[in-house]
Design a protein around this motif. Structure first.
Motif, short mmCIF file in Angstrom:
data_model
loop_
_atom_site.label_atom_id
_atom_site.label_comp_id
_atom_site.label_asym_id
_atom_site.label_seq_id
_atom_site.Cartn_x
_atom_site.Cartn_y
_atom_site.Cartn_z
N THR A 148 -6.32 0.74 -4.58
CA THR A 148 -6.87 1.80 -3.74
C THR A 148 -8.23 2.25 -4.24
O THR A 148 -9.20 2.38 -3.47
CB THR A 148 -5.89 2.99 -3.70
OG1 THR A 148 -4.62 2.54 -3.20
CG2 THR A 148 -6.42 4.10 -2.81
N TRP A 184 -7.90 -2.32 -0.02
CA TRP A 184 -7.03 -2.26 1.16
C TRP A 184 -7.86 -2.35 2.44
O TRP A 184 -7.58 -3.17 3.32
CB TRP A 184 -6.21 -0.97 1.17
CG TRP A 184 -5.26 -0.75 0.03
CD1 TRP A 184 -5.25 0.32 -0.81
CD2 TRP A 184 -4.18 -1.59 -0.37
NE1 TRP A 184 -4.25 0.19 -1.72
CE2 TRP A 184 -3.56 -0.97 -1.47
CE3 TRP A 184 -3.68 -2.82 0.08
CZ2 TRP A 184 -2.47 -1.52 -2.12
CZ3 TRP A 184 -2.59 -3.36 -0.56
CH2 TRP A 184 -1.99 -2.73 -1.65
N ASP A 199 -2.25 -4.31 4.20
CA ASP A 199 -1.42 -3.27 3.60
C ASP A 199 -0.56 -3.83 2.47
O ASP A 199 0.34 -3.17 1.98
CB ASP A 199 -0.55 -2.58 4.65
CG ASP A 199 0.35 -3.55 5.40
OD1 ASP A 199 0.25 -4.77 5.16
OD2 ASP A 199 1.16 -3.09 6.24
N ARG A 206 0.83 -1.22 0.00
CA ARG A 206 0.00 0.00 0.00
C ARG A 206 0.86 1.25 0.00
O ARG A 206 0.58 2.21 -0.73
CB ARG A 206 -0.93 -0.02 1.22
CG ARG A 206 -1.94 1.11 1.23
CD ARG A 206 -2.96 0.93 2.34
NE ARG A 206 -4.06 1.87 2.23
CZ ARG A 206 -5.15 1.84 2.99
NH1 ARG A 206 -5.27 0.91 3.93
NH2 ARG A 206 -6.11 2.74 2.81
#
Length: 844
Positions: free
Chosen positions: A575, A580, A586, A533
């Motif tokens: 995203t 997420w 993550d 992430r």
């Protein structure tokens, strides 16, 4: 008639005067390949079998060959006079070095008979006095052979007895290969009778008791056999009770038992030998004092008859108290017995004053499963196809049994600590940096029991994988999984097709699957994306934003900037799709296909496929022009012209097939990803989710960034619904007719789907189109003769490799989710890569 009983594996020395008939006896009773003749070896080194000056060199070579045969487990017979103690000593030494029994067969023939035979052989140029000396040596030898180490001595006196003799082979006591189980293998009991009773009952055994309520036998309704790994006695509260039960089970044929070092020590004490009364022996002797003399005598006889180890189940299972190295399996010698009883020590002692035992299991590479006890361990652990089932019951741990061949562990807790251990039952964990890899974890021949199956990695395959891993692969921290190879469906019986959906559906029906998903097979390059992430340290992977790698673990693009750019696109799409937060992670591990094929394989296409197409397009039209001219002149070339026309048409289809997967790209321009599985995130794996779930997430990524992601078309099929099966088949025909590669059929239940017996299913079966397969098998593979030959292709090895790699990969993801140290994960990923070196037809 004399019957000579000889172990199936032994070194047999023929002993007798020259002319006593040793060679004739050897030819009659043994295969020519089993007999090593001193005459032959003299001829080998000196070109003259009667050259006595060459005897020393001849016997050096003979001993060498004998050693090689014995190491390979082959009966070996030495045809020589063997009348001198030093000559026999060399043979006994060779036998001992290879842990086999030396046997002597003496042919005691009157000297006069030997002399008469010798005189008829002109190549034997020596006088009568030589035979007289040999006769004296023979008489001296008869009383020495047993003391020299020969375990069996057979003496045949006179010609008639030799002529009438018969050889009969006998198995070694440790050879019980005909006993195939199933087995319940019980760890060290150490006098814990109550726990033994509880364990047997938990395993389904029915105990039989005598008039005083004492257990004296047990039977299993399913016909299982119990195997005890030794150390029945000492330290615990009721060693006689344990002996009584085990002795009864063995006598009834319900159990097998090997001795432990504690039985060995008790045996010596009961024989009146000097032993130190330590380590619980005093308690056993006190308990035996309360028993009647008849029971003690029976126990002594029982222990005396125990065999050091057993080879069971056709050689696939070995049971020994302290374990056994591969070269000792099925062998008989003092050092084999010592190893089986005591193991091997380094000569050092630990901080508790106990001997440090050599970790033989770490070096074990044998194919037989070895089950043992001796050294208490808090939890049994498979190490290279070996397992210790001593879990320290007498020290307050558990009494454990291994169910074989199921490989299930069953245990009962100890009622209390009966005897304080010298060292803690749960020793402190050795200090090892969880992020550091060790070459010993992967090098050489390795056996893995990974929870979904077992596999053995050959040393040469490990070496090949090490070359790739060390020179070309991404950082092992960023390599949590490798995709398995994929096997094709069974060969089609449909006219004109090598692969067809009918067989793919039939394969899964046969495995008990009722619902499958058929996914469009993208003709690209398998690509794994591990995306983080935010750049930084993620879940032990190290620093960075992720990695993009091939199915062999190499960076996908040579230019690191392209990898980073693709990761950025994937990160933004994840995203935008909200994955997420939804998955509470993550990082994500995605299984994808990168398109087009030419983005990664342009060199392969140009050199291996386009070159064939270009050559054919240049040559075949010219050939057709020549044939047209020949036909115009009245030459009989119609058949050749027709065949060449077909070849040209096949070549055109071949060219169209590979061109369909070529399109221009510039960096990432023109490159797309087709995701089809979301495999893992922080602290979890998604392999248990069905393919509907995986493809739904893939669709959300495609919707979030349609320029980067390509959707995977699919159809779900209930295999019992013939209409759905027919519709899926039509869809496949349309897909492949339009230039598509074909489809992959998968169990709808998901990547970790299992059959009714809990075994992993094939992760997918590829069903490739008729024209696409021209790329694989050549432009003209559809010709009747060629297609008939290809239908004989064998898929077993490919399917076995696919299942092994799939199971190893699922297990590696499980370990990742559990937070296992890097080396525990990497050994499985490494094994997947090593499997790729298996000799399997790459076209499958």
């Amino acid at each position: 008639m004399s019957t000579l009983e000889i172990p199936e594996l032994a070194l047999v020395a023929l002993v007798g005067l020259s002319g006593s008939g040793k060679s004739t006896f050897a030819r009659r009773h043994f295969a020519a390949t089993q007999v090593l003749s001193s005459d032959t070896f003299r001829a080998m080194v000196a070109d003259d079998e009667n050259d006595q000056s060459a005897s020393s060199d001849a016997f050096d070579v003979l001993h060498y060959v004998a050693g090689k045969r014995l190491r390979a487990g082959r009966l070996t017979v030495v045809d020589a006079t063997n009348l001198q103690p030093h000559a026999r000593a060399g043979l006994v030494q060779v036998a001992r070095e290879h842990d086999v029994l030396p046997v002597a067969i003496v042919l005691d023939v009157p000297e006069q008979v030997c002399w008469e035979r010798t005189r008829t052989r002109p190549e034997r140029d020596f006088g009568r006095h030589v035979l007289s000396r040999m006769q004296r040596d023979l008489k001296r030898s008869l009383g020495q052979l047993g003391r020299e180490g020969f375990r069996k001595v057979h003496v045949l006196r006179g010609v008639d007895e030799i002529e009438a003799a018969q050889v009969r082979y006998e198995r070694l006591y440790n050879d019980r290969r005909e006993v195939t189980g199933p087995f319940d293998i019980v760890g060290d009991v150490h006098g814990c009778r109550a726990e033994l009773e509880a364990l047997l009952e938990k395993l389904g055994w029915v105990l039989r008791r005598d008039g005083q309520g004492r257990p004296v036998d047990a039977t299993h309704p399913a016909g299982r056999t119990a195997v005890f790994v030794g150390d029945l006695v000492d330290r615990g509260p009721d060693s006689p009770g344990v002996l009584r039960l085990v002795m009864g089970m063995v006598a009834a044929g319900n159990a097998i038992c090997v001795p432990g070092n504690h039985e060995e020590k008790l045996r010596r004490k009961l024989r009146g030998q000097q032993v130190r009364v330590t380590h619980g022996l005093a308690e056993t002797l006190e308990q035996l004092d309360a028993e009647d003399a008849a029971f003690v005598a029976e126990a002594k006889e029982f222990i005396e008859g125990l065999v050091s180890h057993y080879v069971l189940d056709g050689g696939k299972l070995v049971v020994a108290h302290a374990g056994l190295k591969e070269e000792y399996h099925g062998r008989a010698s003092g050092r084999v017995r010592a190893f089986a009883l005591w193991g091997e020590t380094t000569g050092e002692t630990d901080e508790y004053g106990a001997p440090v035992r050599y970790p033989w299991a770490r070096d074990y590479r044998g194919s037989a499963t070895v089950v043992y006890g001796h050294t208490p361990t808090p939890t049994p652990e498979w190490i290279n196809n070996t397992i210790c089932v001593d879990t320290g019951c007498v020290f307050g741990g558990q009494l454990t049994a291994l169910r074989y061949p199921e490989r299930d562990l069953v245990a009962v807790p100890a009622a209390r600590e009966y005897y304080p251990p010298v060292r803690p039952l749960v020793p402190p964990e050795p200090v090892r940096d969880p992020g550091v890899l060790d070459l010993a974890d992967v090098a050489g021949r390795r056996h893995h029991d990974y929870g979904y199956g077992t596999t053995t990695i050959a040393a040469e395959n490990a070496a090949a994988a090490l070359e790739v891993m060390s020179r070309f692969a991404v950082d092992p921290r960023w390599l949590p999984w490798l995709p398995p190879t994929m096997a094709p469906s069974s060969t089609s019986t449909v006219d004109g097709f090598l692969e067809h959906p009918a067989q793919a559906f039939g394969d899964y029906r046969a495995a008990g699957v009722d619902r499958v998903v058929c996914e469009e097979k993208h003709m690209g390059s398998r690509c794994v994306v591990l995306v983080v992430r935010e750049d930084g340290v993620a879940a032990g992977f190290g620093e960075g934003g992720g990695v993009v790698y091939t199915r062999t673990g190499r960076p996908f693009f040579a230019d690191p900037a392209l990898n980073e750019a693709l990761l950025t696109r994937v990160r933004v799409a994840v995203t935008s799709a909200g994955l997420w937060d939804e998955l509470a992670t993550d990082w994500l591990l995605l299984d994808c296909e990168l398109l087009p094929w030419s983005a990664k394989a342009s060199g392969l296409i140009r050199e291996q496929y386009a070159s064939v197409g270009a050559a054919g397009r240049a040559a075949l039209p010219a050939v057709l022009d020549v044939l047209a001219g020949a036909a115009a002149r009245g030459l009989a070339v119609d058949e050749l012209r027709e065949r060449t026309t077909r070849r040209a048409a096949d070549l055109a289809r071949y060219t169209d097939a590979y061109r369909a997967y070529v399109r221009p790209t510039d960096g990432l321009a023109g490159v797309t990803l087709a995701p089809f599985a979301v495999l893992a995130g922080r602290g979890t794996t998604y392999t248990g989710r069905d393919h509907g779930w995986h493809l739904a997430l893939a669709d959300r990524l495609c919707a979030a960034d349609p320029q980067t992601f390509t959707p995977t078309r699919r159809t779900i099929v209930e295999l019992a619904d013939e209409a759905q099966v027919a519709a899926a088949t039509d869809w496949w025909l349309e897909l492949t007719a339009a230039g598509g590669e074909g489809m992959v059929v998968k169990p709808y239940a998901g990547p970790a789907a299992v059959d009714g017996r809990g075994r992993l299913l094939q992760p997918g079966l590829k069903c490739r189109g008729r024209d696409y397969l021209r790329i694989i098998y050549g432009p003209e593979y559809t010709g009747p003769e060629r297609l008939a030959a290809l239908r004989q292709r064998s898929l077993g090895r490919k399917r076995g490799m696919a299942l092994r790699e799939h199971g190893l990969g699922i297990a590696a993801l499980d370990r990742l989710a559990e937070g296992a140290p890097l080396w525990r994960r990497h050994e499985l990923v490494f094994a997947i890569l090593a499997c790729e070196s298996e000799p399997v037809d790459p076209r499958l």
